[in-house]
Enzyme design. Structure first.
Site, PDB file in Angstrom:
ATOM      1  N   PHE A 166      72.155  43.551  -8.479  1.00 41.84           N
ATOM      2  CA  PHE A 166      70.698  43.403  -8.525  1.00 41.84           C
ATOM      3  C   PHE A 166      70.069  44.788  -8.616  1.00 41.84           C
ATOM      4  CE2 PHE A 166      69.537  44.719  -4.156  1.00 41.84           C
ATOM      5  CZ  PHE A 166      70.788  44.746  -3.580  1.00 41.84           C
ATOM      6  N   THR A 222      66.382  39.321   6.326  1.00 42.63           N
ATOM      7  CA  THR A 222      66.195  39.736   4.934  1.00 42.63           C
ATOM      8  C   THR A 222      65.765  38.548   4.085  1.00 42.63           C
ATOM      9  OG1 THR A 222      67.234  40.773   2.990  1.00 42.63           O
ATOM     10  CG2 THR A 222      68.650  39.362   4.306  1.00 42.63           C
ATOM     11  N   ASP A 262      67.812  48.688   4.739  1.00 41.34           N
ATOM     12  CA  ASP A 262      66.892  49.256   3.763  1.00 41.34           C
ATOM     13  C   ASP A 262      67.645  50.216   2.872  1.00 41.34           C
ATOM     14  OD1 ASP A 262      64.073  49.605   2.918  1.00 41.34           O
ATOM     15  OD2 ASP A 262      63.845  48.738   4.913  1.00 41.34           O
ATOM     16  N   GLU A 316      56.646  46.939   5.864  1.00 40.90           N
ATOM     17  CA  GLU A 316      57.292  48.042   5.157  1.00 40.90           C
ATOM     18  C   GLU A 316      56.277  49.168   4.996  1.00 40.90           C
ATOM     19  OE1 GLU A 316      60.608  48.662   1.802  1.00 40.90           O
ATOM     20  OE2 GLU A 316      60.214  46.771   2.789  1.00 40.90           O
ATOM     21  N   HIS A 341      76.985  52.289  -0.974  1.00 35.55           N
ATOM     22  CA  HIS A 341      76.178  52.744   0.150  1.00 35.55           C
ATOM     23  C   HIS A 341      76.144  51.699   1.262  1.00 35.55           C
ATOM     24  CE1 HIS A 341      74.075  50.439  -2.795  1.00 35.55           C
ATOM     25  NE2 HIS A 341      72.936  50.369  -2.121  1.00 35.55           N
ATOM     26  N   ARG A 342      75.912  50.422   0.874  1.00 38.11           N
ATOM     27  CA  ARG A 342      75.820  49.362   1.885  1.00 38.11           C
ATOM     28  C   ARG A 342      77.180  49.122   2.526  1.00 38.11           C
ATOM     29  NH1 ARG A 342      73.412  46.215  -1.181  1.00 38.11           N
ATOM     30  NH2 ARG A 342      71.413  47.177  -0.746  1.00 38.11           N
ATOM     31  N   LYS A 351      82.182  46.363  -5.530  1.00 37.21           N
ATOM     32  CA  LYS A 351      80.992  47.154  -5.170  1.00 37.21           C
ATOM     33  C   LYS A 351      81.014  47.490  -3.678  1.00 37.21           C
ATOM     34  CE  LYS A 351      75.950  47.093  -4.930  1.00 37.21           C
ATOM     35  NZ  LYS A 351      74.711  46.321  -4.995  1.00 37.21           N
TER      36      LYS A 351
HETATM   37  P1  IMP Z   1      64.940  47.499  -0.327  1.00 35.85           P
HETATM   38  O1  IMP Z   1      66.019  48.000   0.560  1.00 35.85           O
HETATM   39  O2  IMP Z   1      65.054  46.004  -0.448  1.00 35.85           O
HETATM   40  O3  IMP Z   1      63.579  47.971   0.067  1.00 35.85           O
HETATM   41  O4  IMP Z   1      65.279  48.051  -1.752  1.00 35.85           O
HETATM   42  C1  IMP Z   1      64.473  48.931  -2.484  1.00 35.85           C
HETATM   43  C2  IMP Z   1      64.745  48.742  -3.954  1.00 35.85           C
HETATM   44  O5  IMP Z   1      66.045  49.206  -4.250  1.00 35.85           O
HETATM   45  C3  IMP Z   1      64.666  47.303  -4.427  1.00 35.85           C
HETATM   46  O6  IMP Z   1      64.010  47.269  -5.664  1.00 35.85           O
HETATM   47  C4  IMP Z   1      66.103  46.873  -4.578  1.00 35.85           C
HETATM   48  O7  IMP Z   1      66.248  45.975  -5.657  1.00 35.85           O
HETATM   49  C5  IMP Z   1      66.807  48.191  -4.869  1.00 35.85           C
HETATM   50  N1  IMP Z   1      68.140  48.159  -4.264  1.00 35.85           N
HETATM   51  C6  IMP Z   1      68.455  48.068  -2.956  1.00 35.85           C
HETATM   52  N2  IMP Z   1      69.779  48.015  -2.789  1.00 35.85           N
HETATM   53  C7  IMP Z   1      70.309  48.072  -4.026  1.00 35.85           C
HETATM   54  C8  IMP Z   1      71.652  48.032  -4.507  1.00 35.85           C
HETATM   55  O8  IMP Z   1      72.640  47.894  -3.772  1.00 35.85           O
HETATM   56  N3  IMP Z   1      71.783  48.109  -5.828  1.00 35.85           N
HETATM   57  C9  IMP Z   1      70.724  48.225  -6.697  1.00 35.85           C
HETATM   58  N4  IMP Z   1      69.470  48.257  -6.307  1.00 35.85           N
HETATM   59  C10 IMP Z   1      69.265  48.177  -4.969  1.00 35.85           C
END
Ligand code: IMP
Length: 196
Positions: free
Chosen positions: A150, A12, A72, A43, A179-180, A174
């Site tokens: 973020f 990442t 993701d 992606e 979700h994570r 959090k």
């Molecule tokens: P990706 O998983 O990095 O592709 O995330 C897609 C979008 O969702 C990005 O703009 C991230 O900033 C946002 N995002 C991913 N995970 C989170 C989170 O836990 N909180 C808020 N935004 C998230």
């Protein structure tokens, strides 16, 4: 090419994700060390997060000699935006951002939203990919609030803590409901049960 014993690579470029996962990892008491690896991944635009994650994972094949994973996520405003931005989350964050999302909503009382996370793991001992999912449900905040987290965190009010946005929680808070965090619990269970 990297080759290490007892190391699991988290591929990442997102330091916030790495920090969240590191906190969980250090508490998990498992026999792996976590290393952040920045490798260019591919992606694709797909219908769901799992497809995006699967393609991204496969785009790393042959670049790391060991087990590795990616994560993701997507933000879905189910009411009133029918799941938008969803798989377009990254692009929408970079373009219209949280302000732009809020402008699309007129009735904040009735919003419903969720985040979904997919951890995609290439597990070397079995030479196979594994997927672990998690989702968290809540509402969209009328204003942008909080300085933690973020992405869409400052506009998401989780049902389990509806007075605070994700950006107003500590990483530990959090992680407990996110979700994570949920995907992570499933991932850790797998690692514990399959330690080789
Ligand atoms: P990706 O998983 O990095 O592709 O995330 C897609 C979008 O969702 C990005 O703009 C991230 O900033 C946002 N995002 C991913 N995970 C989170 C989170 O836990 N909180 C808020 N935004 C998230």
């Amino acid at each position: 090419m990297k080759q290490e014993e007892n190391i699991i690579y988290f591929v990442t470029g997102n330091i916030h994700k790495f920090n969240e996962i590191s906190v969980l990892f250090s508490k998990a008491n498992i026999k792996y060390n976590l290393i952040q690896e920045e490798i260019k991944t591919i992606e694709i635009q797909a219908n769901n997060i799992k497809e995006v994650a699967s393609f991204k994972l496969n785009s790393i094949k042959g670049k790391i000699n060991g087990s590795y994973f990616i994560e993701d996520a997507g933000f879905f405003v189910d009411i009133p935006l029918n799941g938008f931005p969803g798989v377009y989350s990254s692009y929408i964050m970079k373009t219209i951002g949280n302000k732009g999302i809020l402008r699309l909503i007129d009735d904040f009382e009735s919003t419903q939203a969720h985040f979904t996370s997919v951890i995609a793991l290439y597990f070397k001992p079995y030479d196979k990919n594994f997927f672990f999912e998690g989702s968290v449900y809540g509402k969209v905040s009328e204003t942008i609030r909080g300085s933690g987290g973020f992405g869409f965190d400052p506009i998401f009010l989780p049902d389990l803590m509806p007075s605070k946005t994700f950006a107003e929680l500590s990483i530990e808070e959090k992680n407990k409901i996110s979700h994570r965090g949920i995907a992570w619990t499933r991932f850790i269970k797998f690692l514990r049960e399959n330690y080789i």
